[in-house]
Write an enzyme that holds these catalytic residues in place. Structure first.
Site, short mmCIF file in Angstrom:
data_model
loop_
_atom_site.label_atom_id
_atom_site.label_comp_id
_atom_site.label_asym_id
_atom_site.label_seq_id
_atom_site.Cartn_x
_atom_site.Cartn_y
_atom_site.Cartn_z
N ASP A 8 0.89 -1.16 0.00
CA ASP A 8 0.00 0.00 0.00
C ASP A 8 0.93 1.21 0.00
O ASP A 8 2.09 1.12 0.40
CB ASP A 8 -0.88 -0.03 1.26
CG ASP A 8 -1.70 1.24 1.40
OD1 ASP A 8 -2.26 1.70 0.39
OD2 ASP A 8 -1.77 1.77 2.54
N ASP A 10 0.13 5.08 0.90
CA ASP A 10 0.01 6.03 2.01
C ASP A 10 -0.07 5.30 3.35
O ASP A 10 -0.94 4.45 3.56
CB ASP A 10 -1.22 6.92 1.80
CG ASP A 10 -1.16 7.66 0.47
OD1 ASP A 10 -0.04 8.08 0.07
OD2 ASP A 10 -2.20 7.82 -0.19
N TYR A 19 -5.17 12.42 1.25
CA TYR A 19 -5.28 12.93 -0.13
C TYR A 19 -4.00 13.60 -0.62
O TYR A 19 -3.99 14.72 -1.10
CB TYR A 19 -6.48 13.87 -0.27
CG TYR A 19 -7.78 13.18 0.07
CD1 TYR A 19 -8.26 12.15 -0.75
CD2 TYR A 19 -8.50 13.51 1.21
CE1 TYR A 19 -9.42 11.47 -0.43
CE2 TYR A 19 -9.67 12.84 1.53
CZ TYR A 19 -10.13 11.82 0.71
OH TYR A 19 -11.27 11.16 1.01
N ASN A 51 -5.30 3.04 -3.35
CA ASN A 51 -6.60 3.68 -3.63
C ASN A 51 -6.38 5.18 -3.70
O ASN A 51 -5.85 5.76 -2.75
CB ASN A 51 -7.58 3.41 -2.47
CG ASN A 51 -8.16 2.01 -2.48
OD1 ASN A 51 -7.90 1.23 -3.39
ND2 ASN A 51 -8.95 1.69 -1.46
N SER A 53 -8.95 7.76 -4.35
CA SER A 53 -10.29 8.28 -4.63
C SER A 53 -10.30 9.80 -4.73
O SER A 53 -11.29 10.39 -5.17
CB SER A 53 -11.27 7.83 -3.55
OG SER A 53 -11.04 8.52 -2.34
N HIS A 91 -11.08 5.55 -8.51
CA HIS A 91 -12.53 5.57 -8.33
C HIS A 91 -12.97 5.77 -6.89
O HIS A 91 -12.20 5.61 -5.96
CB HIS A 91 -13.13 4.23 -8.84
CG HIS A 91 -12.65 3.86 -10.21
ND1 HIS A 91 -11.84 2.77 -10.46
CD2 HIS A 91 -12.86 4.47 -11.40
CE1 HIS A 91 -11.59 2.71 -11.75
NE2 HIS A 91 -12.18 3.72 -12.35
N CYS A 99 -16.28 -0.12 -8.95
CA CYS A 99 -15.21 -0.61 -9.82
C CYS A 99 -14.69 -1.91 -9.22
O CYS A 99 -15.13 -2.32 -8.16
CB CYS A 99 -14.08 0.41 -9.90
SG CYS A 99 -13.18 0.62 -8.35
MG LIG Z 1 -2.76 3.24 3.55
ZN LIG Z 2 -11.19 1.44 -9.07
#
Ligand SMILES: [Mg+2]
Ligand SMILES: [Zn+2]
Length: 165
Positions: A8, A10, A19, A51, A53, A91, A99
């Site tokens: 992963d 972050d 973010y 991720n 987003s 997404h 997704c």
């Molecule tokens: Mg993380």
């Molecule tokens: Zn996605």
């Protein structure tokens, strides 16, 4: 033998600031460079699955994420290390619809396994959230490991040297 380690981003490779997309706010976790180099030297693939987003939410663009990843790669190259691939999910169900890639779904991991011919049963993941660990399970990885701080090299070593002797 471990074939690939999924990281992963972050909270695992860099400090979690929420973010993140600005290079100026980017701060490596202790031991991150050495952890990646450790893997490179042993022929273990290093793959980032993150991720993002913030893209769906309109907080930053895919281009900005890619620039940040290039910055990470350059920083690693300075010490002779490299990440083999970055996968990000842009997404969020509330903003862009469902997704298959947003963790806890295993889409990014499965895609990497296909593209790099990785056996999930010989691969592990380091994550700092339940979502990461669930994605690892759903992809059939050998192990999903919680990394909640400390030195990343030490954490990687523990899981890469067991059963070696
Ligand atoms: Mg993380
Ligand atoms: Zn996605």
């Amino acid at each position: 033998m471990i074939q690939a380690i999924f990281f992963d981003r972050d909270g695992v490779l860099n400090e979690e600031v929420g973010y993140l997309y600005e290079v100026e706010k980017f701060k490596w976790i202790d031991g991150a460079h050495d952890a990646i180099k450790f893997c490179n030297e042993r022929g273990i693939l290093t793959i980032v699955v993150t991720n993002q987003s913030g893209i769906a939410r309109g907080l930053y663009t895919a281009k900005e994420v890619e620039i940040l990843h290039e910055f990470m790669q350059k920083s690693l190259l300075e010490v002779g290390a490299h990440i083999d691939a970055f996968y990000y999910c842009p997404h969020h169900p509330n903003f862009s619809g469902e997704c298959d890639c947003r963790k806890p779904k295993p889409g990014m991991i499965l895609q990497a396994c296909q593209e790099f011919n990785i056996n999930p049963a010989q691969s592990i993941l380091f994550g700092d959230s339940e979502r990461d660990i669930e994605a690892a399970k759903a992809a059939g990885l050998r192990d999903g490991i919680f990394f909640t701080g400390g030195n990343l090299l030490e954490a990687v070593k523990v899981h890469c040297t067991e059963g070696d002797s």
